[in-house]
Design a protein around this motif. Structure first.
Motif, PDB file in Angstrom:
ATOM      1  N   TRP A 198      -1.422   4.969   5.587  1.00  0.00           N
ATOM      2  CA  TRP A 198      -0.352   5.459   4.525  1.00  0.00           C
ATOM      3  C   TRP A 198      -0.556   5.100   3.200  1.00  0.00           C
ATOM      4  O   TRP A 198      -0.674   5.830   2.193  1.00  0.00           O
ATOM      5  N   ALA A 231      -3.391   7.352   1.736  1.00  0.00           N
ATOM      6  CA  ALA A 231      -3.014   8.629   1.705  1.00  0.00           C
ATOM      7  C   ALA A 231      -2.058   8.747   0.495  1.00  0.00           C
ATOM      8  O   ALA A 231      -2.285   9.585  -0.541  1.00  0.00           O
ATOM      9  N   THR A 252       5.561  11.807   2.439  1.00  0.00           N
ATOM     10  CA  THR A 252       5.184  10.768   3.028  1.00  0.00           C
ATOM     11  C   THR A 252       6.073   9.641   2.788  1.00  0.00           C
ATOM     12  O   THR A 252       6.384   8.676   3.801  1.00  0.00           O
ATOM     13  N   ASN A 273      -4.310  13.996   3.131  1.00  0.00           N
ATOM     14  CA  ASN A 273      -3.861  14.449   4.536  1.00  0.00           C
ATOM     15  C   ASN A 273      -4.692  14.001   5.672  1.00  0.00           C
ATOM     16  O   ASN A 273      -4.122  13.591   6.598  1.00  0.00           O
ATOM     17  N   ARG A 325      -3.165  10.510   6.150  1.00  0.00           N
ATOM     18  CA  ARG A 325      -1.956  10.590   6.580  1.00  0.00           C
ATOM     19  C   ARG A 325      -1.985  10.777   8.107  1.00  0.00           C
ATOM     20  O   ARG A 325      -1.284  10.277   8.752  1.00  0.00           O
TER      21      ARG A 325
END
Length: 70
Positions: free
Chosen positions: A30, A33, A56, A22, A25
């Motif tokens: 990305w 994450a 995501t 998190n 993110r």
């Protein structure tokens, strides 16, 4: 960022990987994450990270780079 601030999570703690995912993110990191979410789901297939990973991927699939580069 991530590992540097928090240290490497316990390899058996899916919640730690979820929280770290998190953090990544929210920083729009990305790749990291996704790695964290996948690590969490390897530890616990029923982890909320499974849903975080799905969301995501939805975000990444929705983003259209052509909108930013006309």
């Amino acid at each position: 960022a991530g590992w540097e601030l928090l240290g490497k999570p316990n390899p058996y703690d899916d919640a730690a990987y979820l929280l770290l995912g998190n953090v990544y993110r929210k920083r729009s990191d990305w790749k990291h994450a996704i790695e964290c979410y996948l690590s969490a789901t390897e530890i616990n297939p029923d982890s909320p990270a499974r849903e975080a990973y799905r969301m995501t991927m939805d975000i990444l699939n929705f983003m259209n780079p052509d909108l930013y580069n006309p």
